[in-house]
Design a protein around this motif. Structure first.
Motif, PDB file in Angstrom:
ATOM      1  N   ARG A 174       0.832  -1.212   0.000  1.00  0.00           N
ATOM      2  CA  ARG A 174       0.000   0.000   0.000  1.00  0.00           C
ATOM      3  C   ARG A 174       0.860   1.252   0.000  1.00  0.00           C
ATOM      4  O   ARG A 174       0.612   2.208  -0.753  1.00  0.00           O
ATOM      5  CB  ARG A 174      -0.934   0.004   1.207  1.00  0.00           C
ATOM      6  CG  ARG A 174      -2.054  -1.018   1.143  1.00  0.00           C
ATOM      7  CD  ARG A 174      -3.112  -0.736   2.199  1.00  0.00           C
ATOM      8  NE  ARG A 174      -2.594  -0.865   3.541  1.00  0.00           N
ATOM      9  CZ  ARG A 174      -2.545  -2.011   4.228  1.00  0.00           C
ATOM     10  NH1 ARG A 174      -2.991  -3.139   3.669  1.00  0.00           N
ATOM     11  NH2 ARG A 174      -2.076  -2.041   5.462  1.00  0.00           N
ATOM     12  N   ALA A 175       1.887   1.252   0.847  1.00  0.00           N
ATOM     13  CA  ALA A 175       2.744   2.435   0.937  1.00  0.00           C
ATOM     14  C   ALA A 175       3.511   2.656  -0.365  1.00  0.00           C
ATOM     15  O   ALA A 175       3.598   3.788  -0.860  1.00  0.00           O
ATOM     16  CB  ALA A 175       3.716   2.280   2.101  1.00  0.00           C
ATOM     17  N   THR A 176       4.053   1.582  -0.922  1.00  0.00           N
ATOM     18  CA  THR A 176       4.832   1.710  -2.154  1.00  0.00           C
ATOM     19  C   THR A 176       3.962   2.178  -3.311  1.00  0.00           C
ATOM     20  O   THR A 176       4.372   3.031  -4.115  1.00  0.00           O
ATOM     21  CB  THR A 176       5.510   0.378  -2.490  1.00  0.00           C
ATOM     22  OG1 THR A 176       6.455   0.054  -1.465  1.00  0.00           O
ATOM     23  CG2 THR A 176       6.233   0.444  -3.831  1.00  0.00           C
ATOM     24  N   GLU A 177       2.758   1.631  -3.424  1.00  0.00           N
ATOM     25  CA  GLU A 177       1.858   2.075  -4.482  1.00  0.00           C
ATOM     26  C   GLU A 177       1.511   3.553  -4.334  1.00  0.00           C
ATOM     27  O   GLU A 177       1.468   4.298  -5.322  1.00  0.00           O
ATOM     28  CB  GLU A 177       0.588   1.224  -4.479  1.00  0.00           C
ATOM     29  CG  GLU A 177       0.805  -0.199  -4.961  1.00  0.00           C
ATOM     30  CD  GLU A 177      -0.465  -1.033  -4.907  1.00  0.00           C
ATOM     31  OE1 GLU A 177      -1.451  -0.576  -4.282  1.00  0.00           O
ATOM     32  OE2 GLU A 177      -0.470  -2.145  -5.476  1.00  0.00           O
ATOM     33  N   ALA A 178       1.282   3.991  -3.111  1.00  0.00           N
ATOM     34  CA  ALA A 178       0.958   5.401  -2.873  1.00  0.00           C
ATOM     35  C   ALA A 178       2.138   6.304  -3.205  1.00  0.00           C
ATOM     36  O   ALA A 178       1.981   7.354  -3.832  1.00  0.00           O
ATOM     37  CB  ALA A 178       0.529   5.599  -1.422  1.00  0.00           C
ATOM     38  N   LEU A 179       3.343   5.891  -2.799  1.00  0.00           N
ATOM     39  CA  LEU A 179       4.526   6.705  -3.057  1.00  0.00           C
ATOM     40  C   LEU A 179       4.871   6.718  -4.546  1.00  0.00           C
ATOM     41  O   LEU A 179       5.282   7.745  -5.091  1.00  0.00           O
ATOM     42  CB  LEU A 179       5.711   6.173  -2.247  1.00  0.00           C
ATOM     43  CG  LEU A 179       5.602   6.340  -0.732  1.00  0.00           C
ATOM     44  CD1 LEU A 179       6.666   5.521  -0.028  1.00  0.00           C
ATOM     45  CD2 LEU A 179       5.705   7.808  -0.329  1.00  0.00           C
ATOM     46  N   GLY A 180       4.696   5.594  -5.202  1.00  0.00           N
ATOM     47  CA  GLY A 180       5.028   5.510  -6.614  1.00  0.00           C
ATOM     48  C   GLY A 180       4.072   6.265  -7.518  1.00  0.00           C
ATOM     49  O   GLY A 180       4.440   6.662  -8.629  1.00  0.00           O
ATOM     50  N   SER A 181       2.850   6.477  -7.059  1.00  0.00           N
ATOM     51  CA  SER A 181       1.845   7.160  -7.875  1.00  0.00           C
ATOM     52  C   SER A 181       1.463   8.534  -7.330  1.00  0.00           C
ATOM     53  O   SER A 181       0.560   9.177  -7.861  1.00  0.00           O
ATOM     54  CB  SER A 181       0.586   6.295  -7.983  1.00  0.00           C
ATOM     55  OG  SER A 181       0.018   6.068  -6.704  1.00  0.00           O
ATOM     56  N   ALA A 182       2.136   8.974  -6.260  1.00  0.00           N
ATOM     57  CA  ALA A 182       1.813  10.251  -5.602  1.00  0.00           C
ATOM     58  C   ALA A 182       0.337  10.312  -5.224  1.00  0.00           C
ATOM     59  O   ALA A 182      -0.338  11.318  -5.428  1.00  0.00           O
ATOM     60  CB  ALA A 182       2.198  11.442  -6.493  1.00  0.00           C
ATOM     61  N   ASP A 183      -0.157   9.218  -4.646  1.00  0.00           N
ATOM     62  CA  ASP A 183      -1.551   9.131  -4.225  1.00  0.00           C
ATOM     63  C   ASP A 183      -1.662   9.713  -2.805  1.00  0.00           C
ATOM     64  O   ASP A 183      -1.388   9.027  -1.813  1.00  0.00           O
ATOM     65  CB  ASP A 183      -2.005   7.668  -4.245  1.00  0.00           C
ATOM     66  CG  ASP A 183      -3.486   7.499  -3.980  1.00  0.00           C
ATOM     67  OD1 ASP A 183      -4.081   8.354  -3.296  1.00  0.00           O
ATOM     68  OD2 ASP A 183      -4.065   6.491  -4.447  1.00  0.00           O
ATOM     69  N   LEU A 184      -2.061  10.958  -2.717  1.00  0.00           N
ATOM     70  CA  LEU A 184      -2.059  11.665  -1.431  1.00  0.00           C
ATOM     71  C   LEU A 184      -3.084  11.095  -0.464  1.00  0.00           C
ATOM     72  O   LEU A 184      -2.827  11.020   0.745  1.00  0.00           O
ATOM     73  CB  LEU A 184      -2.315  13.152  -1.659  1.00  0.00           C
ATOM     74  CG  LEU A 184      -1.384  13.843  -2.669  1.00  0.00           C
ATOM     75  CD1 LEU A 184      -1.640  15.339  -2.669  1.00  0.00           C
ATOM     76  CD2 LEU A 184       0.075  13.551  -2.358  1.00  0.00           C
ATOM     77  N   ASP A 185      -4.235  10.692  -0.966  1.00  0.00           N
ATOM     78  CA  ASP A 185      -5.255  10.133  -0.081  1.00  0.00           C
ATOM     79  C   ASP A 185      -4.799   8.797   0.498  1.00  0.00           C
ATOM     80  O   ASP A 185      -5.044   8.498   1.677  1.00  0.00           O
ATOM     81  CB  ASP A 185      -6.573   9.963  -0.831  1.00  0.00           C
ATOM     82  CG  ASP A 185      -7.219  11.294  -1.177  1.00  0.00           C
ATOM     83  OD1 ASP A 185      -6.933  12.294  -0.478  1.00  0.00           O
ATOM     84  OD2 ASP A 185      -7.994  11.347  -2.148  1.00  0.00           O
ATOM     85  N   ALA A 186      -4.144   7.978  -0.318  1.00  0.00           N
ATOM     86  CA  ALA A 186      -3.652   6.687   0.165  1.00  0.00           C
ATOM     87  C   ALA A 186      -2.555   6.880   1.209  1.00  0.00           C
ATOM     88  O   ALA A 186      -2.484   6.130   2.197  1.00  0.00           O
ATOM     89  CB  ALA A 186      -3.146   5.848  -0.998  1.00  0.00           C
ATOM     90  N   LEU A 187      -1.709   7.882   1.016  1.00  0.00           N
ATOM     91  CA  LEU A 187      -0.687   8.169   2.025  1.00  0.00           C
ATOM     92  C   LEU A 187      -1.325   8.607   3.332  1.00  0.00           C
ATOM     93  O   LEU A 187      -0.932   8.165   4.416  1.00  0.00           O
ATOM     94  CB  LEU A 187       0.264   9.263   1.522  1.00  0.00           C
ATOM     95  CG  LEU A 187       1.358   8.865   0.542  1.00  0.00           C
ATOM     96  CD1 LEU A 187       2.177  10.086   0.164  1.00  0.00           C
ATOM     97  CD2 LEU A 187       2.254   7.786   1.127  1.00  0.00           C
ATOM     98  N   ALA A 188      -2.308   9.481   3.238  1.00  0.00           N
ATOM     99  CA  ALA A 188      -2.978   9.968   4.444  1.00  0.00           C
ATOM    100  C   ALA A 188      -3.668   8.846   5.197  1.00  0.00           C
ATOM    101  O   ALA A 188      -3.833   8.913   6.421  1.00  0.00           O
ATOM    102  CB  ALA A 188      -3.991  11.050   4.070  1.00  0.00           C
ATOM    103  N   ALA A 189      -4.076   7.802   4.478  1.00  0.00           N
ATOM    104  CA  ALA A 189      -4.823   6.701   5.083  1.00  0.00           C
ATOM    105  C   ALA A 189      -3.927   5.656   5.746  1.00  0.00           C
ATOM    106  O   ALA A 189      -4.442   4.742   6.394  1.00  0.00           O
ATOM    107  CB  ALA A 189      -5.698   6.032   4.023  1.00  0.00           C
ATOM    108  N   LEU A 190      -2.618   5.764   5.611  1.00  0.00           N
ATOM    109  CA  LEU A 190      -1.736   4.795   6.255  1.00  0.00           C
ATOM    110  C   LEU A 190      -1.949   4.835   7.766  1.00  0.00           C
ATOM    111  O   LEU A 190      -1.965   5.903   8.371  1.00  0.00           O
ATOM    112  CB  LEU A 190      -0.277   5.095   5.926  1.00  0.00           C
ATOM    113  CG  LEU A 190       0.163   4.863   4.467  1.00  0.00           C
ATOM    114  CD1 LEU A 190       1.618   5.303   4.292  1.00  0.00           C
ATOM    115  CD2 LEU A 190      -0.010   3.401   4.069  1.00  0.00           C
TER     116      LEU A 190
END
Length: 239
Positions: A174-190
């Motif tokens: 989850r973290a890698t996918e968020a970082l690789g795609s600049a998915d801000l919502d996914a990062l916030a949801a960690l």
């Protein structure tokens, strides 16, 4: 405004002198980190802030010229965060480990693109506080770049520092996918609690990056992902 970011792991083993005979095992990670720093240089920032995780006692800012060392782990190697300002006085407090690795990486890349500062964020910092700190960082000057140091879970194998935890691989995905795609919502949801349990020290710096990148319109690119020694390492570039 945030104009670029590089996400890199921060194990001392990234430094060849520390890794010694095992240094070639992380060659691909080092090369990816240098590529990510190259993206920062290409963005021509007015200020580069190196953000890393650490304990509460070390949290806060570190000025250009702050010194770090690997002597505590048996390697006769010292580094400086950026260039020491002309006429600067005493060194002040030494750089913590994550910022020391970041300073080494900038030295390896021969960084000369902009003034450099350090910021250590406490590993247990709440997600919203991380995001707000990131938003404040992005408002510092017209063009801000971030070098974000942090590891994923340390529980990927039986020999990992945190032993094996079946939740670790999914968290790192989850973290890698968020970082690789600049998915801000996914990062916030960690999940901060889960990250702590999995010894994922990068969670707080990553969520600070997410706050800084709001409204910046940056795209992400994954440069490296692996779990050597049972620890999740991700390298990504945002521009």
């Amino acid at each position: 405004m945030l104009v670029a970011a590089a996400v890199c792991p921060c194990p001392p083993l990234l430094v060849p002198e520390v890794a010694a005979g095992a240094a070639p095992e992380l060659d691909a990670a080092r090369d990816a980190c240098l590529d990510a720093v190259g993206v920062l240089a290409a963005s021509r920032p007015d200020l580069l802030v190196v953000v890393g995780p650490g304990d509460d006692r070390s949290a806060g800012t570190y000025p250009a010229g702050a010194h770090g060392s690997f002597r505590g782990i048996g390697v006769d190697l010292d580094v400086t965060l950026g260039e020491t300002p002309r006429g600067a006085a005493a060194r002040g407090r030494p750089l913590p480990q994550s910022l020391t690795v970041g300073a080494w990486l900038l030295g390896r890349a021969r960084w000369a693109g902009a003034p450099v500062e350090g910021l250590l964020v406490a590993e247990r910092e709440a997600a919203e506080e991380c995001a707000e700190a990131g938003r404040s960082l992005a408002r510092r000057v017209d063009r801000v770049a971030l070098l974000v140091m942090g590891d994923g879970s340390a529980c990927r194998t039986l020999k990992a520092p945190g032993y094996l935890d079946d939740r670790a691989a999914a968290f790192d995905v989850r973290a890698t996918e968020a970082l690789g795609s600049a998915d801000l919502d996914a990062l916030a949801a960690l999940d901060a609690t889960l990250a702590h349990e999995l010894k994922a020290a990068g969670r707080a710096p990553w969520q600070m990056l997410g706050g800084a990148a709001r409204d910046a319109g940056l795209a992400g690119r994954l440069l490296y992902e692996d779990a050597p020694y049972g620890v999740g390492y991700t390298v990504a570039a945002w521009s």
